[in-house]
Write a protein that holds these residues in place. Sequence first.
Motif, PDB file in Angstrom:
ATOM      1  N   CYS A 450       0.821  -1.209   0.000  1.00  0.00           N
ATOM      2  CA  CYS A 450       0.000   0.000   0.000  1.00  0.00           C
ATOM      3  C   CYS A 450       0.857   1.263   0.000  1.00  0.00           C
ATOM      4  N   GLU A 451       1.966   1.220   0.714  1.00  0.00           N
ATOM      5  CA  GLU A 451       2.870   2.374   0.745  1.00  0.00           C
ATOM      6  C   GLU A 451       3.508   2.620  -0.622  1.00  0.00           C
ATOM      7  N   LYS A 452       3.902   1.545  -1.295  1.00  0.00           N
ATOM      8  CA  LYS A 452       4.479   1.691  -2.635  1.00  0.00           C
ATOM      9  C   LYS A 452       3.430   2.202  -3.629  1.00  0.00           C
ATOM     10  N   ALA A 453       2.205   1.709  -3.499  1.00  0.00           N
ATOM     11  CA  ALA A 453       1.124   2.187  -4.366  1.00  0.00           C
ATOM     12  C   ALA A 453       0.890   3.679  -4.154  1.00  0.00           C
ATOM     13  N   ASN A 454       0.836   4.102  -2.883  1.00  0.00           N
ATOM     14  CA  ASN A 454       0.661   5.524  -2.592  1.00  0.00           C
ATOM     15  C   ASN A 454       1.797   6.356  -3.162  1.00  0.00           C
ATOM     16  N   GLN A 455       3.024   5.826  -3.095  1.00  0.00           N
ATOM     17  CA  GLN A 455       4.175   6.556  -3.627  1.00  0.00           C
ATOM     18  C   GLN A 455       4.069   6.710  -5.143  1.00  0.00           C
ATOM     19  N   GLU A 456       3.622   5.688  -5.831  1.00  0.00           N
ATOM     20  CA  GLU A 456       3.438   5.780  -7.285  1.00  0.00           C
ATOM     21  C   GLU A 456       2.398   6.842  -7.635  1.00  0.00           C
ATOM     22  N   ILE A 457       1.301   6.842  -6.888  1.00  0.00           N
ATOM     23  CA  ILE A 457       0.265   7.855  -7.130  1.00  0.00           C
ATOM     24  C   ILE A 457       0.826   9.249  -6.864  1.00  0.00           C
TER      25      ILE A 457
END
Length: 489
Positions: A450-457
């Motif tokens: 989830c943290e990596k997904a948020n970083q991509e966004i």
Amino acid sequence: MACTTILVGKNASYDGSTIVARNEDSSAGQYNEKRFAVMDPKDQVKIYKSVISKVEIELPDHPMAYTYMPEADLSNGVWGCYGVNEKNVSMTATETITSNERVLGADPLVEYKKAEDGKEEVKGGVGEEDFVTITLPYINSAREGVIYLGEILKKYGTYEMNGIAFQDENEIWWLETIGGHNWIARKVPDDSYIVMPNQLGIDYFDFEDAYSDKKEFMCSEGLKEMVEKYHLDLRMDPSEDFNPRHAFGSHDDSDHVYNTPRAWAMLKYFNPKKFRQEEISPEDDDLYWSLVPEKKITINEVKWVLSNHYQSTEYDPYTRDKSSKNKYRPIGINRTNVLGLVQIRPYVKEEIKALQWMALASNVFNAMIPCYTNITKTPEYLGGSFLKATTDSFYWTNRIIGALADPHYHETSAEIERYQIAVNNKVNEMINKFDREFEDVEKDKQKEFCEKANQEISDFTQEETQKLLDKVLYIASNQMRNSFSRSDA
């Protein structure tokens, strides 16, 4: 704070989610940077002290982790704004609402009084600064949130009038404080949406249910007695429905330029046929608190409504017809700190049900993006504490864009719209992709995912927002008053 709230029941939303959204708007002439943060339970304070009221509260053991949107500058308090805890329970804090002299005379606000003239200091109650910190880590459902906060209000009181939303996957509850210690709450009908523009809004209350089964209504235990004792009930016929808006709310001239036009704009958008048939005015005192929308409501429509500046009406501040512009306070105002929206989705795994959407600074010129809440950290672009203007911050970049674009609205509006559409399309695509990928993520890797997904966004958003700033700056530079057509080239 001067804010605007919309609540969407699960059967009124496009995908069966409960949706709660609120603009946090600062006072006139103030601009408060907000940042996306997550509180680790070990960092939650045990003794909470309010900056404004000085009240001290011993908090329970075993808090949950939660996301929130505090001030970057904590010298005036936390002001958590909105967030989601580990149980996918969300709350807002707060919609500042209005009351009247009869209520405030019966149950005065609990205001801080400093020590002076030989008198001891008197601590105040709790307020918007405090609510998220002292409530969200300790509640397991929306209904429980109402009860929990009700006990805090009973014990400590409040120094202001507040409207607060509690949300879980199945229910949304709306609580309004009545004077210093009393309160009412009503469950949002599943098939309806609610609009709240800085006024006490609930227009129907069932005391019988509130004092028995509490299926759809709750209130402080002494409220009915207060209504009777201080003659707050204004019904001509006791057999009529009890209207809290009449008993507890305000009916000032200022409401007609500051509050009711915002409700009118939102209701008219979601129920255009009804408003055409009934010829409802922006200054009507009896605007609906809840309505069944004429079609299901999407996330992007909530963003549009909370960015509204009376487009296609004579009240639009950007209209070239100056006769009625600036007559009414727009929803999409210059001093918005954050548009905070929580979507709790019933069709994905528990760990990713909650999406915390955010749009920072003036909504007319920004875009709204989602983040997962099952995390231990946030991207620096969204969560960094920057007290001065910088393009390393989502808040500050949007604030700069808005200030540059506003005086050149017609010249920059096409670029703003292209940016908003591009971001809307891409972040929805990204969330759909991440949701699919999450199905195969191992339990101990879920937060990291989830943290990596948020970083991509965040990275995508930063790149697109910087591109928009470049374009708006170029247009604004060409429109400077000291420009001259001839050059040396």
